[in-house]
Design an enzyme around this catalytic site. Structure first.
Site, PDB file in Angstrom:
ATOM      1  N   HIS A 120       0.732  -1.216   0.012  1.00  0.00           N
ATOM      2  CA  HIS A 120       0.070  -0.080   0.095  1.00  0.00           C
ATOM      3  C   HIS A 120       0.751   1.169   0.071  1.00  0.00           C
ATOM      4  O   HIS A 120       1.970   1.291   0.731  1.00  0.00           O
ATOM      5  CB  HIS A 120      -0.722  -0.011   1.246  1.00  0.00           C
ATOM      6  CG  HIS A 120      -2.101  -0.727   1.102  1.00  0.00           C
ATOM      7  ND1 HIS A 120      -2.731  -1.203   2.272  1.00  0.00           N
ATOM      8  CD2 HIS A 120      -3.205  -0.758   0.222  1.00  0.00           C
ATOM      9  CE1 HIS A 120      -3.824  -1.725   2.055  1.00  0.00           C
ATOM     10  NE2 HIS A 120      -4.266  -1.484   0.801  1.00  0.00           N
ATOM     11  N   CYS A 169      -2.432   2.949   8.952  1.00  0.00           N
ATOM     12  CA  CYS A 169      -3.351   1.926   8.685  1.00  0.00           C
ATOM     13  C   CYS A 169      -4.400   2.136   9.415  1.00  0.00           C
ATOM     14  O   CYS A 169      -5.721   1.798   9.019  1.00  0.00           O
ATOM     15  CB  CYS A 169      -2.818   0.555   8.623  1.00  0.00           C
ATOM     16  SG  CYS A 169      -1.371   0.260   7.573  1.00  0.00           S
TER      17      CYS A 169
END
Ligand code: ARG
Length: 273
Positions: free
Chosen positions: A168, A262
């Site tokens: 990511h 996150c």
């Protein structure tokens, strides 16, 4: 200077490593659920202690990755561009985030393209008049970058991620304030590294050890930089760049392949004036 922020987090009440969809996840490693909750709680307290508002999204059973709230959407000026998860195990999280934004009076825009919200999108309100950085290669589809640009009306710069450990964008690059970033060049293709050098010649550069310690998976309010306690090298680098590092322990959440950023979605309401 720090700016007061509004965040969205989701407690790891149903967190476990029940499947493996990134190289950090190993279903044979046990997770200490109680410790995971405690560490998450500390992170929430740290952010509210810094003066920020933290909203909490109700966790749902059988969605163990819901704790990674950053993946649920990208918000810019009161508009929420929803997520569409790559893997079936996480698909249902999108509806929970959507319900949150719709109930909160946001202009919610449902995505047609696969994208994992702030996992792969970063927003810099004061860079080039408002710039979105977007990752692709593992999760988010480049078509979602164009969709985000259409929905949010900000230029989107596509960056190719090449290292599966940094799957990511938010594991490889982080905004430090409204215009500055830190990143680990090795996570990006040579062409994307060139793009980053051109746009951000003064960026704080992280090395592989910093990225591996989740040192880029940070949340900054423009002054205080909250990051994983293992990322001591990165803490020194942001300090040398004039920011104040704040270390938090997130060992249990790391087993799912995530850390501070996150777990935290930033909510950006419409700014007037
Ligand atoms: N286990 C989750 C996944 O693989 C971790 C998500 C981490 N979130 C993030 N914003 N990088 O999807």
């Amino acid at each position: 200077m720090p700016r007061n922020r509004t965040y969205l987090m989701c407690p790891p009440e149903h967190y476990e490593v029940a499947y493996a969809i990134n190289p950090w996840m190993d279903t044979s490693t046990p997770v200490d659920s109680e410790l995971a909750l405690k560490q998450w709680e500390r992170l929430r307290e740290t952010l509210s202690g810094l003066g920020h508002t933290v909203h909490v999204l109700a966790p749902a059973p059988y969605l163990p990755d819901m704790v990674y709230a950053a993946n649920g959407a990208l918000t810019v000026d009161g508009v929420a561009y929803g997520a569409r998860f790559k893997y079936a195990q996480r698909t249902a999280e999108a509806a929970a985030h959507r319900a949150f934004y719709e109930a909160g009076g946001w202009e919610f825009r449902a995505p047609a393209q696969t994208n994992e919200g702030e996992g792969d999108f970063a927003y810099l309100p004061a860079a080039y008049g408002g710039l979105i950085l977007a990752g692709y290669g593992f999760r988010t589809e480049p078509a979602a970058h164009a969709e985000a640009q259409d929905v949010l009306g900000r230029p989107v710069v596509s960056l190719r991620l090449v290292d599966p450990r940094f799957y990511h964008l938010d594991t490889a690059l982080a905004p430090l304030d409204d215009r500055a970033v830190a990143y680990y060049p090795g996570a990006f293709s040579a062409a994307s590294q060139r793009v980053l050098r051109q746009l951000f010649p003064d960026a704080v550069l992280a090395d592989e050890a910093d990225a591996y310690a989740f040192g880029l998976n940070l949340v900054s309010d423009g002054r205080n930089v909250v990051l994983n306690s293992e990322a001591t090298g990165m803490a020194r680098k942001v300090e040398a760049a004039g920011y104040a590092p704040v270390l938090v322990e997130l060992s249990e959440l790391k087993k799912g392949g995530g850390s501070v950023k996150c777990c935290v979605a930033e909510l950006r309401p419409l700014r007037r004036g």
